[in-house]
Scaffold this motif. Structure first.
Motif, PDB file in Angstrom:
ATOM      1  N   TRP A 115       0.506  -0.660  -0.537  1.00  0.00           N
ATOM      2  CA  TRP A 115      -0.160  -0.045  -0.427  1.00  0.00           C
ATOM      3  C   TRP A 115       0.792   1.658   0.080  1.00  0.00           C
ATOM      4  O   TRP A 115       0.748   2.442  -0.584  1.00  0.00           O
ATOM      5  N   SER A 116       2.310   1.240   0.831  1.00  0.00           N
ATOM      6  CA  SER A 116       2.599   2.251   0.942  1.00  0.00           C
ATOM      7  C   SER A 116       3.341   2.746  -0.085  1.00  0.00           C
ATOM      8  O   SER A 116       3.561   3.967  -0.564  1.00  0.00           O
ATOM      9  N   ARG A 117       3.645   1.705  -1.311  1.00  0.00           N
ATOM     10  CA  ARG A 117       4.127   1.876  -2.777  1.00  0.00           C
ATOM     11  C   ARG A 117       3.566   2.723  -3.653  1.00  0.00           C
ATOM     12  O   ARG A 117       3.846   2.558  -4.855  1.00  0.00           O
ATOM     13  N   GLY A 118       2.161   2.581  -2.880  1.00  0.00           N
ATOM     14  CA  GLY A 118       1.228   2.494  -4.381  1.00  0.00           C
ATOM     15  C   GLY A 118      -0.149   1.729  -4.484  1.00  0.00           C
ATOM     16  O   GLY A 118      -0.343   1.805  -5.728  1.00  0.00           O
ATOM     17  N   GLU A 119       0.362  -0.118  -4.464  1.00  0.00           N
ATOM     18  CA  GLU A 119      -0.233  -0.714  -5.263  1.00  0.00           C
ATOM     19  C   GLU A 119      -1.307  -1.361  -4.810  1.00  0.00           C
ATOM     20  O   GLU A 119      -1.781  -0.983  -2.882  1.00  0.00           O
ATOM     21  N   SER A 120      -1.937  -2.072  -5.609  1.00  0.00           N
ATOM     22  CA  SER A 120      -3.068  -2.475  -5.030  1.00  0.00           C
ATOM     23  C   SER A 120      -2.498  -4.046  -4.846  1.00  0.00           C
ATOM     24  O   SER A 120      -2.527  -4.980  -5.807  1.00  0.00           O
ATOM     25  N   PRO A 121      -1.769  -4.793  -3.591  1.00  0.00           N
ATOM     26  CA  PRO A 121      -1.555  -6.308  -2.634  1.00  0.00           C
ATOM     27  C   PRO A 121      -2.560  -7.244  -3.883  1.00  0.00           C
ATOM     28  O   PRO A 121      -4.236  -7.029  -4.073  1.00  0.00           O
ATOM     29  N   ALA A 122      -1.499  -8.107  -4.018  1.00  0.00           N
ATOM     30  CA  ALA A 122      -2.841  -8.863  -4.997  1.00  0.00           C
ATOM     31  C   ALA A 122      -3.310 -10.454  -3.583  1.00  0.00           C
ATOM     32  O   ALA A 122      -3.251  -9.719  -2.443  1.00  0.00           O
ATOM     33  N   GLY A 123      -4.182 -10.965  -4.115  1.00  0.00           N
ATOM     34  CA  GLY A 123      -5.064 -11.755  -3.607  1.00  0.00           C
ATOM     35  C   GLY A 123      -6.061 -11.559  -2.563  1.00  0.00           C
ATOM     36  O   GLY A 123      -6.633 -11.814  -1.714  1.00  0.00           O
ATOM     37  N   TYR A 124      -6.493 -10.020  -2.890  1.00  0.00           N
ATOM     38  CA  TYR A 124      -7.917  -9.995  -2.362  1.00  0.00           C
ATOM     39  C   TYR A 124      -9.295  -9.153  -2.717  1.00  0.00           C
ATOM     40  O   TYR A 124      -8.873  -9.502  -4.527  1.00  0.00           O
ATOM     41  N   PRO A 125     -10.663  -9.608  -2.876  1.00  0.00           N
ATOM     42  CA  PRO A 125     -11.670  -9.572  -3.842  1.00  0.00           C
ATOM     43  C   PRO A 125     -12.320  -8.084  -4.137  1.00  0.00           C
ATOM     44  O   PRO A 125     -12.996  -7.148  -4.143  1.00  0.00           O
ATOM     45  N   TYR A 126     -10.951  -7.878  -5.105  1.00  0.00           N
ATOM     46  CA  TYR A 126     -11.133  -6.378  -5.689  1.00  0.00           C
ATOM     47  C   TYR A 126     -13.140  -6.009  -6.595  1.00  0.00           C
ATOM     48  O   TYR A 126     -12.877  -6.853  -6.980  1.00  0.00           O
ATOM     49  N   VAL A 127     -13.206  -4.733  -6.213  1.00  0.00           N
ATOM     50  CA  VAL A 127     -14.679  -4.659  -6.771  1.00  0.00           C
ATOM     51  C   VAL A 127     -14.711  -4.243  -8.765  1.00  0.00           C
ATOM     52  O   VAL A 127     -14.758  -4.514  -9.504  1.00  0.00           O
ATOM     53  N   ALA A 128     -13.002  -3.439  -8.316  1.00  0.00           N
ATOM     54  CA  ALA A 128     -13.172  -2.100  -9.645  1.00  0.00           C
ATOM     55  C   ALA A 128     -11.517  -2.574 -10.418  1.00  0.00           C
ATOM     56  O   ALA A 128     -10.861  -3.426  -9.778  1.00  0.00           O
ATOM     57  N   ALA A 129     -11.356  -1.810 -11.426  1.00  0.00           N
ATOM     58  CA  ALA A 129      -9.902  -2.119 -11.436  1.00  0.00           C
ATOM     59  C   ALA A 129      -8.912  -1.280 -10.432  1.00  0.00           C
ATOM     60  O   ALA A 129      -9.486  -0.552  -9.919  1.00  0.00           O
ATOM     61  N   PRO A 130      -7.485  -1.537 -10.976  1.00  0.00           N
ATOM     62  CA  PRO A 130      -6.479  -0.883  -9.519  1.00  0.00           C
ATOM     63  C   PRO A 130      -6.451   0.320  -9.765  1.00  0.00           C
ATOM     64  O   PRO A 130      -6.495   0.838 -11.184  1.00  0.00           O
ATOM     65  N   ALA A 131      -6.156   1.019  -8.443  1.00  0.00           N
ATOM     66  CA  ALA A 131      -6.258   2.506  -9.286  1.00  0.00           C
ATOM     67  C   ALA A 131      -4.521   2.645  -9.227  1.00  0.00           C
ATOM     68  O   ALA A 131      -3.894   1.915  -9.504  1.00  0.00           O
ATOM     69  N   PRO A 132      -3.833   4.037  -9.751  1.00  0.00           N
ATOM     70  CA  PRO A 132      -3.115   4.221 -10.281  1.00  0.00           C
ATOM     71  C   PRO A 132      -2.124   4.365  -9.361  1.00  0.00           C
ATOM     72  O   PRO A 132      -2.382   3.947  -7.956  1.00  0.00           O
ATOM     73  N   VAL A 133      -1.290   3.490  -9.574  1.00  0.00           N
ATOM     74  CA  VAL A 133       0.114   3.274  -8.612  1.00  0.00           C
ATOM     75  C   VAL A 133       0.884   5.219  -8.422  1.00  0.00           C
ATOM     76  O   VAL A 133       1.671   5.410  -8.630  1.00  0.00           O
ATOM     77  N   GLN A 134       0.921   4.981  -6.912  1.00  0.00           N
ATOM     78  CA  GLN A 134       1.401   6.585  -6.536  1.00  0.00           C
ATOM     79  C   GLN A 134       1.977   6.013  -5.087  1.00  0.00           C
ATOM     80  O   GLN A 134       0.439   5.560  -4.205  1.00  0.00           O
ATOM     81  N   PRO A 135       2.796   5.989  -4.767  1.00  0.00           N
ATOM     82  CA  PRO A 135       3.285   6.331  -3.373  1.00  0.00           C
ATOM     83  C   PRO A 135       1.957   7.048  -1.748  1.00  0.00           C
ATOM     84  O   PRO A 135       1.393   7.756  -2.303  1.00  0.00           O
ATOM     85  N   ARG A 136       1.155   6.258  -0.893  1.00  0.00           N
ATOM     86  CA  ARG A 136       0.397   6.495  -0.374  1.00  0.00           C
ATOM     87  C   ARG A 136       0.639   6.357   1.416  1.00  0.00           C
ATOM     88  O   ARG A 136       1.642   4.929   1.694  1.00  0.00           O
ATOM     89  N   ASP A 137       0.507   6.973   2.002  1.00  0.00           N
ATOM     90  CA  ASP A 137       0.489   6.694   3.609  1.00  0.00           C
ATOM     91  C   ASP A 137      -1.056   5.806   3.435  1.00  0.00           C
ATOM     92  O   ASP A 137      -1.614   6.225   3.538  1.00  0.00           O
ATOM     93  N   ALA A 138      -0.498   5.170   4.883  1.00  0.00           N
ATOM     94  CA  ALA A 138      -1.006   3.429   5.355  1.00  0.00           C
ATOM     95  C   ALA A 138      -1.086   3.742   6.952  1.00  0.00           C
ATOM     96  O   ALA A 138      -0.219   4.101   7.443  1.00  0.00           O
ATOM     97  N   TYR A 139      -2.591   3.705   7.373  1.00  0.00           N
ATOM     98  CA  TYR A 139      -3.151   3.445   8.504  1.00  0.00           C
ATOM     99  C   TYR A 139      -3.783   1.915   8.445  1.00  0.00           C
ATOM    100  O   TYR A 139      -4.093   1.206   8.264  1.00  0.00           O
ATOM    101  N   LEU A 140      -2.672   1.133  10.058  1.00  0.00           N
ATOM    102  CA  LEU A 140      -4.032  -0.099  10.248  1.00  0.00           C
ATOM    103  C   LEU A 140      -4.206  -0.345  11.159  1.00  0.00           C
ATOM    104  O   LEU A 140      -2.849   0.338  12.580  1.00  0.00           O
ATOM    105  N   PHE A 141      -5.517  -0.155  11.645  1.00  0.00           N
ATOM    106  CA  PHE A 141      -6.214   0.058  13.545  1.00  0.00           C
ATOM    107  C   PHE A 141      -6.631  -1.719  13.816  1.00  0.00           C
ATOM    108  O   PHE A 141      -7.135  -2.558  13.303  1.00  0.00           O
ATOM    109  N   PHE A 142      -5.622  -2.169  14.556  1.00  0.00           N
ATOM    110  CA  PHE A 142      -6.586  -3.239  15.295  1.00  0.00           C
ATOM    111  C   PHE A 142      -7.965  -3.024  15.883  1.00  0.00           C
ATOM    112  O   PHE A 142      -7.140  -2.317  17.478  1.00  0.00           O
TER     113      PHE A 142
END
Length: 259
Positions: A213-240
């Motif tokens: 995600w931080s590299r801007g990718e859409s990681p493989a293995g998840y049930p996406y609904v639409a086409a991938p977003a353009p690749v661009q670096p992004r901040d990522a927040y993960l909360f347990f």
């Protein structure tokens, strides 16, 4: 940046699994913020807070720490979201900017019974302010009904620059598509029998997903609904969040170690 944390910081079972013995409640946020890199504030979901309290929270945590703010239920738990402009204005005016550069994303959590209505969602997204007192705002939307697994919903969020929550839990649908300038994940599968809440392999996969995600990718293995977003670096927040909540701080720290 990849930031990892939990929801809230005052939870009695954490006295046995996270906080030092006899730690005063007034010191809990200070302790948590030195072991985690973000916290999701839940109190704002239930009622407005005072500016002085936001300032107190700001001063209690180190530089670089971020607070995610849960949007008011009076704005997100309504039949017609697009009619909540007055409530959103009141929510954003309660003193959020006292957090300064420690203000992170604002999370808007929808009711589990709320179905996808393109016109209503479009109207709601248009109400969300993009800045406040000169501070840019980042908004995140958490749908919890299967009808939101719709390419039209993904398109609306991309057009508005609003992230869709990556909600990894058993009770709600997953819409893993990247739509905004950040990625926001709520991880809800901790098991009490595991010291860190998750198997090592599960935390390894989360770490690799967060890096993607931080590299801007859409990681493989998840049930996406639409086409991938353009690749661009992004901040990522993960909360347990939720599940075996007593294990969530340990899970967050284990993920931080992997990152």
């Amino acid at each position: 940046m990849i930031r990892v944390g939990v929801g809230g910081w005052d939870y009695d079972p954490w006295r046995e699994t996270f906080y030092p013995p006899k730690l005063a409640k007034a010191k809990m946020l200070d302790h948590a913020s030195r072991h985690l890199t973000a916290i999701e504030i839940n109190a704002t979901y239930y009622k407005l807070q005072k500016p002085e309290l936001f300032a107190k929270w700001r001063d209690a945590v180190p530089d670089g720490f971020k607070f995610a703010i849960k949007g008011s239920r009076y704005c997100s738990n309504r039949k017609l979201l697009g009619e909540g402009g007055e409530g959103i204005e009141r929510f954003c005016g309660q003193g959020l900017t006292e957090l300064g550069d420690k203000l992170g994303p604002i999370l808007w959590q929808l009711m589990a019974t709320k179905r996808f209505d393109p016109d209503d969602i479009r109207a709601f997204l248009a109400l969300l302010p993009r800045s406040l007192d000169g501070i840019p705002l980042q908004h995140v939307l958490e749908p919890r009904h299967e009808s939101f697994r719709d390419p039209a919903f993904v398109a609306l969020c991309r057009e508005a620059g609003v992230a869709i929550v990556f909600g990894d839990g058993a009770d709600f649908p997953l819409v893993p598509d990247v739509t905004g300038p950040i990625v926001y994940a709520r991880i809800m599968r901790a098991r009490g029998a595991l010291e860190q809440g998750y198997e090592p392999a599960e935390l390894d996969r989360l770490a690799e997903t967060a890096k993607a995600w931080s590299r801007g990718e859409s990681p493989a293995g998840y049930p996406y609904v639409a086409a991938p977003a353009p690749v661009q670096p992004r901040d990522a927040y993960l909360f347990f969040i939720s599940a075996a909540k007593e294990r969530n701080p340990a899970a967050a720290m284990a993920l931080i170690d992997r990152l």
